[in-house]
Design an enzyme around this catalytic site. Sequence first.
Site, mmCIF file in Angstrom:
data_model
loop_
_atom_site.group_PDB
_atom_site.id
_atom_site.type_symbol
_atom_site.label_atom_id
_atom_site.label_comp_id
_atom_site.label_asym_id
_atom_site.label_seq_id
_atom_site.Cartn_x
_atom_site.Cartn_y
_atom_site.Cartn_z
ATOM 1 N N HIS A 1 -11.226 -12.998 92.925
ATOM 2 C CA HIS A 1 -12.258 -12.241 92.195
ATOM 3 C C HIS A 1 -13.080 -11.402 93.178
ATOM 4 O O HIS A 1 -13.250 -10.196 92.987
ATOM 5 C CB HIS A 1 -13.141 -13.249 91.448
ATOM 6 C CG HIS A 1 -14.327 -12.667 90.756
ATOM 7 N ND1 HIS A 1 -14.446 -12.628 89.396
ATOM 8 C CD2 HIS A 1 -15.470 -12.111 91.238
ATOM 9 C CE1 HIS A 1 -15.597 -12.073 89.050
ATOM 10 N NE2 HIS A 1 -16.242 -11.747 90.168
ATOM 11 N N GLU A 2 -13.578 -12.049 94.230
ATOM 12 C CA GLU A 2 -14.411 -11.313 95.189
ATOM 13 C C GLU A 2 -13.584 -10.264 95.933
ATOM 14 O O GLU A 2 -14.065 -9.154 96.179
ATOM 15 C CB GLU A 2 -15.070 -12.287 96.182
ATOM 16 C CG GLU A 2 -15.976 -13.332 95.539
ATOM 17 C CD GLU A 2 -17.070 -12.729 94.667
ATOM 18 O OE1 GLU A 2 -17.426 -11.549 94.848
ATOM 19 O OE2 GLU A 2 -17.562 -13.439 93.761
ATOM 20 N N HIS B 1 -13.190 -7.181 93.867
ATOM 21 C CA HIS B 1 -14.339 -6.268 93.935
ATOM 22 C C HIS B 1 -14.163 -5.334 95.133
ATOM 23 O O HIS B 1 -14.391 -4.127 95.044
ATOM 24 C CB HIS B 1 -15.643 -7.049 94.095
ATOM 25 C CG HIS B 1 -16.157 -7.677 92.838
ATOM 26 N ND1 HIS B 1 -16.130 -7.043 91.618
ATOM 27 C CD2 HIS B 1 -16.753 -8.890 92.619
ATOM 28 C CE1 HIS B 1 -16.671 -7.835 90.698
ATOM 29 N NE2 HIS B 1 -17.047 -8.963 91.280
ATOM 30 N N HIS C 1 -16.321 -6.221 86.908
ATOM 31 C CA HIS C 1 -16.082 -7.348 86.008
ATOM 32 C C HIS C 1 -15.412 -6.837 84.731
ATOM 33 O O HIS C 1 -15.754 -5.764 84.228
ATOM 34 C CB HIS C 1 -17.397 -8.053 85.668
ATOM 35 C CG HIS C 1 -17.991 -8.741 86.851
ATOM 36 N ND1 HIS C 1 -19.318 -8.641 87.198
ATOM 37 C CD2 HIS C 1 -17.417 -9.530 87.793
ATOM 38 C CE1 HIS C 1 -19.547 -9.354 88.282
ATOM 39 N NE2 HIS C 1 -18.406 -9.900 88.674
ATOM 40 N N TYR D 1 -16.105 -12.957 83.122
ATOM 41 C CA TYR D 1 -17.075 -14.060 83.128
ATOM 42 C C TYR D 1 -16.615 -15.163 82.156
ATOM 43 O O TYR D 1 -15.897 -14.892 81.195
ATOM 44 C CB TYR D 1 -18.433 -13.571 82.634
ATOM 45 C CG TYR D 1 -19.322 -12.932 83.678
ATOM 46 C CD1 TYR D 1 -18.876 -12.641 84.950
ATOM 47 C CD2 TYR D 1 -20.647 -12.637 83.369
ATOM 48 C CE1 TYR D 1 -19.722 -12.060 85.885
ATOM 49 C CE2 TYR D 1 -21.499 -12.053 84.302
ATOM 50 C CZ TYR D 1 -21.024 -11.763 85.551
ATOM 51 O OH TYR D 1 -21.861 -11.189 86.468
#
Length: 407
Positions: A178-179, A182, A188, A231
Site C-alpha cells: 500500500h505504502e 503511493h 486511496h 480503506y
Amino acid sequence: MKYFFLPTHLAFLYSFALSKPVQEMNLSERNFQTKAWLVCTSHLPFCTCNCLLSALFFLYFLHLLGSEIAVYEGDILLRRGRRSAINCESCLWPKSQDGLVKISPGSLLFLAITERSWIADALQEISTLTCVQFINRTTETDYVYVERGCWSYFGKIGGRQAVGLVKNGCMDKGAIQHEMNHALGFIHEQARSDRDRFVKIMWEHIMAGNFGKMNSKNLGLPYDYSSVMHYGAYDFSSTPGKPTIVPVPDPSIPIGQREGLSNLDVAKINKLYKCDCCSSVLPKSKGSFSSANYPSPYPNNSNCLWLIRIRRSKIFLQFEAFDLQPSSDCSSDYIKIYNGNSKSSPVLLDKYCGKGALPSLVASGSTMLVEFASDERITATGFRASYNRGTNTALQSLENNISSICI
Ligand SMILES: [Zn+2]
C-alpha cells in the site's frame, strides 16, 4: 495543573494549524502529543515540560512548514499547493530501455531480520507481477529509502525519498505494498473521482478529516473493492462498531484487505507505467485458470504468470488438461511452478511440457506461482488447471508424492 496544559495544547494546535489541519493528523501524531506529555511530566516539573514541549512542537512543525510538506488521507505526504499533482505525469518513475521501472529501496540492514524478510517478500511480489523492479542502488539519483513508520510520498518527488514501511500494524504484505503504491503514484481507492457510485461515506462516524475525493483519472479500470489501496469499513471511526465507509448497493462486500496486491492493483501498476505484463492474481479459496485461447491453440511468444493466494491455507493444484509443444528439456514451451510468490521461490515443478497427465501439486505456504511460456513457433491447445484449499489428508498424501517428484 490545567493551567500548564492549556498553553502547551494551544501551542501544539497553533503549530499544527500552520502546517496542516488538525483533522488530517494521523493517529500516531495524536498519540505522540499525549505520550510526550506523560513521559516528560514523569521526570520533570510541569512548567519545564510545558516550555520544552511547546518549543519542540513549534520547531517540528516549523520544519514541516519550511519543507512545504503536508499530510493527506492519513499516510500520504504531498508538497503544499500540489494537491492537483494527483494526476501528475512527472510523478512517475522513469522506465529503463529494457522497459522496466527500476527502483532502489535502499539498505534494509538497520531492520530486524523478520522485518527485512516481510518487506522483501512484499516488494518481490510487486516485482514478479509488474514491470516495477526493486533493485540494489548503484548510481541512481532518484531512489527511495525505507524508514520506520507507515506513510509515503505521492509518486516520485526526486532525490532521496523516504517511505515508512516498518510499524506495528503496518507490516502485513498488503500494508507494505500500500505504502509503496503511493510512492508509485497511486491514491486511496475510495478517494477516486467515481467513488460515490460504489461506496457511501458515513461522515457522521468519521473522527478525522480523511475520505476526501480526488479528481483522479482512474486509468479506465474498474473500481476495486479488493484493492490494497482501499480503506477498511471501520477505519477512522469515531464510534466503536460504526462503519465509516459502506459499499453500495451491497454493504457485505469485503473492503480493506491487506493480504497482497489484487488483480486490479497489478493491472493498474502495469497500465500506469505502460507495461506489457501478463500477470493475474487468484485470491479466492478455489478457482480455475487456463492458457490463453484454451482449448484453441495458445499464441506464440507468450509469457504469463498466475499467482494463487489463499489466506492461511496450503494450495492444492490439479491439471485437468495439458498439451504443450514438446521439446528437449522443455526449452521451447513450458510450464513451471514455484512454491511461493516469486520466481526466486523454491521450484515445485521445473519446466514441464508435452502432452498427458501432470502430477497434482501442493504448496507448503499460502502462495503458489504458475509460469507459462511459449516460444516463437509451434503451439498446442495448452492447459486448464483448478485449485483449492484441499483437505489435510489429500495434502499430506500429495506432499509425500511431490517430494519424490522434486528429487
Ligand atoms: Zn495510504
